[in-house]
Design a protein around this motif. Structure first.
Motif, PDB file in Angstrom:
ATOM      1  N   ASP A 169       0.609  -1.243   0.068  1.00 15.33           N
ATOM      2  CA  ASP A 169      -0.127   0.050   0.052  1.00 15.33           C
ATOM      3  C   ASP A 169       0.812   1.301  -0.052  1.00 15.33           C
ATOM      4  N   VAL A 170       2.126   1.171   0.277  1.00 15.66           N
ATOM      5  CA  VAL A 170       3.053   2.277   0.253  1.00 15.66           C
ATOM      6  C   VAL A 170       3.486   2.716  -1.080  1.00 15.66           C
ATOM      7  N   TRP A 171       4.025   1.956  -2.094  1.00 15.87           N
ATOM      8  CA  TRP A 171       4.394   2.078  -3.401  1.00 15.87           C
ATOM      9  C   TRP A 171       4.765   0.752  -3.864  1.00 15.87           C
ATOM     10  N   PHE A 172       5.510   0.798  -5.003  1.00 13.52           N
ATOM     11  CA  PHE A 172       5.649  -0.508  -5.974  1.00 13.52           C
ATOM     12  C   PHE A 172       6.574  -1.468  -4.725  1.00 13.52           C
ATOM     13  N   ALA A 173       6.102  -2.119  -3.785  1.00 18.99           N
ATOM     14  CA  ALA A 173       7.059  -2.952  -3.035  1.00 18.99           C
ATOM     15  C   ALA A 173       7.803  -3.988  -3.528  1.00 18.99           C
ATOM     16  N   TYR A 174       8.843  -4.207  -2.513  1.00 19.84           N
ATOM     17  CA  TYR A 174       9.497  -5.545  -2.588  1.00 19.84           C
ATOM     18  C   TYR A 174       8.684  -6.527  -2.290  1.00 19.84           C
ATOM     19  N   TRP A 175       8.604  -7.728  -2.881  1.00 20.30           N
ATOM     20  CA  TRP A 175       7.938  -8.796  -2.585  1.00 20.30           C
ATOM     21  C   TRP A 175       8.361  -9.392  -1.239  1.00 20.30           C
ATOM     22  N   MET A 176       9.619  -9.424  -0.932  1.00 21.42           N
ATOM     23  CA  MET A 176      10.022 -10.085   0.285  1.00 21.42           C
ATOM     24  C   MET A 176      11.197  -9.027   1.004  1.00 21.42           C
ATOM     25  N   GLY A 177      11.592  -8.952   2.263  1.00 16.79           N
ATOM     26  CA  GLY A 177      12.449  -8.256   2.991  1.00 16.79           C
ATOM     27  C   GLY A 177      13.008  -9.113   3.829  1.00 16.79           C
ATOM     28  N   VAL A 178      14.414  -8.980   4.051  1.00 19.20           N
ATOM     29  CA  VAL A 178      15.145  -9.796   4.999  1.00 19.20           C
ATOM     30  C   VAL A 178      15.964  -9.042   5.696  1.00 19.20           C
ATOM     31  N   LEU A 179      15.862  -8.986   7.131  1.00 22.51           N
ATOM     32  CA  LEU A 179      16.782  -8.115   8.069  1.00 22.51           C
ATOM     33  C   LEU A 179      17.779  -9.483   8.639  1.00 22.51           C
ATOM     34  N   LEU A 180      19.075  -8.961   8.457  1.00 17.51           N
ATOM     35  CA  LEU A 180      20.278  -9.811   8.965  1.00 17.51           C
ATOM     36  C   LEU A 180      21.055  -9.177  10.051  1.00 17.51           C
ATOM     37  N   VAL A 181      21.393  -9.896  10.893  1.00 19.08           N
ATOM     38  CA  VAL A 181      22.443  -9.386  11.861  1.00 19.08           C
ATOM     39  C   VAL A 181      23.495 -10.288  12.189  1.00 19.08           C
ATOM     40  N   GLY A 235       4.382  -8.078   2.822  1.00 15.54           N
ATOM     41  CA  GLY A 235       3.244  -7.650   3.056  1.00 15.54           C
ATOM     42  C   GLY A 235       3.260  -6.360   4.279  1.00 15.54           C
ATOM     43  N   GLY A 236       4.623  -5.973   4.524  1.00 20.66           N
ATOM     44  CA  GLY A 236       4.735  -4.808   5.478  1.00 20.66           C
ATOM     45  C   GLY A 236       4.775  -5.114   6.827  1.00 20.66           C
ATOM     46  N   VAL A 237       4.991  -6.455   7.031  1.00 23.66           N
ATOM     47  CA  VAL A 237       5.038  -6.992   8.397  1.00 23.66           C
ATOM     48  C   VAL A 237       5.993  -8.178   8.560  1.00 23.66           C
ATOM     49  N   VAL A 238       6.252  -8.460   9.627  1.00 22.02           N
ATOM     50  CA  VAL A 238       7.404  -9.775   9.958  1.00 22.02           C
ATOM     51  C   VAL A 238       6.353 -10.712   9.665  1.00 22.02           C
ATOM     52  N   ASP A 239       6.865 -11.832   8.839  1.00 20.49           N
ATOM     53  CA  ASP A 239       6.174 -13.043   8.586  1.00 20.49           C
ATOM     54  C   ASP A 239       6.552 -14.052   9.566  1.00 20.49           C
ATOM     55  N   ARG A 240       6.081 -14.477  10.981  1.00 20.41           N
ATOM     56  CA  ARG A 240       6.440 -15.112  11.691  1.00 20.41           C
ATOM     57  C   ARG A 240       6.946 -16.606  11.189  1.00 20.41           C
ATOM     58  N   PRO A 241       5.936 -17.465  10.477  1.00 20.14           N
ATOM     59  CA  PRO A 241       6.280 -18.432  10.088  1.00 20.14           C
ATOM     60  C   PRO A 241       7.585 -18.566   9.111  1.00 20.14           C
ATOM     61  N   LEU A 242       7.709 -17.843   8.300  1.00 21.39           N
ATOM     62  CA  LEU A 242       9.002 -17.715   7.440  1.00 21.39           C
ATOM     63  C   LEU A 242      10.112 -17.273   8.208  1.00 21.39           C
ATOM     64  N   THR A 243       9.930 -16.427   9.302  1.00 18.38           N
ATOM     65  CA  THR A 243      11.185 -15.999  10.071  1.00 18.38           C
ATOM     66  C   THR A 243      11.622 -17.139  10.736  1.00 18.38           C
ATOM     67  N   LEU A 244      10.882 -17.823  11.225  1.00 17.35           N
ATOM     68  CA  LEU A 244      11.145 -19.221  12.073  1.00 17.35           C
ATOM     69  C   LEU A 244      11.669 -20.212  11.178  1.00 17.35           C
ATOM     70  N   TRP A 245      10.934 -20.548   9.929  1.00 19.33           N
ATOM     71  CA  TRP A 245      11.667 -21.433   8.955  1.00 19.33           C
ATOM     72  C   TRP A 245      13.027 -21.012   8.460  1.00 19.33           C
ATOM     73  N   PHE A 246      13.173 -19.629   8.251  1.00 26.95           N
ATOM     74  CA  PHE A 246      14.592 -19.125   7.878  1.00 26.95           C
ATOM     75  C   PHE A 246      15.737 -19.274   9.076  1.00 26.95           C
ATOM     76  N   ALA A 247      15.411 -19.059  10.320  1.00 26.30           N
ATOM     77  CA  ALA A 247      16.214 -19.552  11.412  1.00 26.30           C
ATOM     78  C   ALA A 247      16.739 -20.917  11.339  1.00 26.30           C
ATOM     79  N   ALA A 248      15.522 -21.813  11.078  1.00 25.69           N
ATOM     80  CA  ALA A 248      15.917 -23.180  11.364  1.00 25.69           C
ATOM     81  C   ALA A 248      16.876 -23.475  10.089  1.00 25.69           C
ATOM     82  N   ARG A 249      16.693 -22.956   8.793  1.00 26.06           N
ATOM     83  CA  ARG A 249      17.401 -23.301   7.801  1.00 26.06           C
ATOM     84  C   ARG A 249      18.973 -22.827   8.051  1.00 26.06           C
ATOM     85  N   LEU A 250      19.025 -21.523   8.601  1.00 20.38           N
ATOM     86  CA  LEU A 250      20.464 -21.043   9.134  1.00 20.38           C
ATOM     87  C   LEU A 250      21.057 -22.243  10.116  1.00 20.38           C
ATOM     88  N   ASP A 251      20.247 -22.622  10.815  1.00 17.90           N
ATOM     89  CA  ASP A 251      20.962 -23.561  11.897  1.00 17.90           C
ATOM     90  C   ASP A 251      21.240 -24.830  11.009  1.00 17.90           C
TER      91      ASP A 251
END
Length: 172
Positions: free
Chosen positions: A122-134, A148-164
């Motif tokens: 809803d802001v402008w031509f958005a990126y499909w996905m964002g990733v924050l990495l520390v 979609g402008g919010v943290v996706d908890r299931p994908l965040t957990l999945w990504f963390a598991a993949r990193l593990d």
């Protein structure tokens, strides 16, 4: 989405395998971000991978007024995502990545607000996905996935598991 995130994991695996000198020397975030973009580019053939890209097609990238992210200063880093995967001419925006070093103890709020805005359709031509990495010296200490402008908890957990799984997780 998991296929694209697996490519991010592969780029991180290559970064940590090939760039130990950068982490050992504790270089700045921009140097690490650039090297990450090099490895990410290999994962996304047919897409452009850019650092600090400030355009949407022919328009300058500006985030909405009245948000925590300033649009008043074109020179401000606040309007430039660290790394993007996109097609420049269309524009077709696939992925925006914000990278922080674990030794950077300033608040993550700025990067989180940027990713929320950059993925908000809803802001402008958005990126499909964002990733924050520390990133720490040997692993990723924190990550978040934005859809979609919010943290996706299931994908965040999945990504963390993949990193593990690949030995890069920690502190999620």
């Amino acid at each position: 989405m998991q296929a694209e995130l697996n490519k991010v994991v592969a780029a991180l695996r290559d970064l940590y395998a090939q760039e130990t000198f950068l982490f050992d020397m504790d270089v700045g975030e921009r140097a690490i971000t650039h090297r990450f973009a090099v490895y990410l580019e290999k994962q996304f053939p047919g897409w452009a991978v850019d650092c600090n890209y400030d355009r949407l097609g022919e328009r300058t990238l500006l985030l909405p007024h009245g948000t925590i992210i300033s649009t008043d200063d074109h020179l401000s880093k606040s309007i430039y995502p660290d790394v993007v995967v996109h097609q420049r001419e269309i524009p077709r925006n696939l992925l925006a990545v914000e990278i922080r070093k674990a030794s950077n103890h300033t608040s993550l709020e700025h990067d989180q607000h940027k990713l929320k805005a950059m993925t908000d359709p809803d802001v402008w031509f958005a990126y499909w996905m964002g990733v924050l990495l520390v990133l720490a010296k040997h692993n990723v200490t924190m990550s978040e996935i934005y859809i979609g402008g919010v943290v996706d908890r299931p994908l965040t957990l999945w990504f963390a598991a993949r990193l593990d799984e690949v030995g890069l997780g920690g502190g999620h």
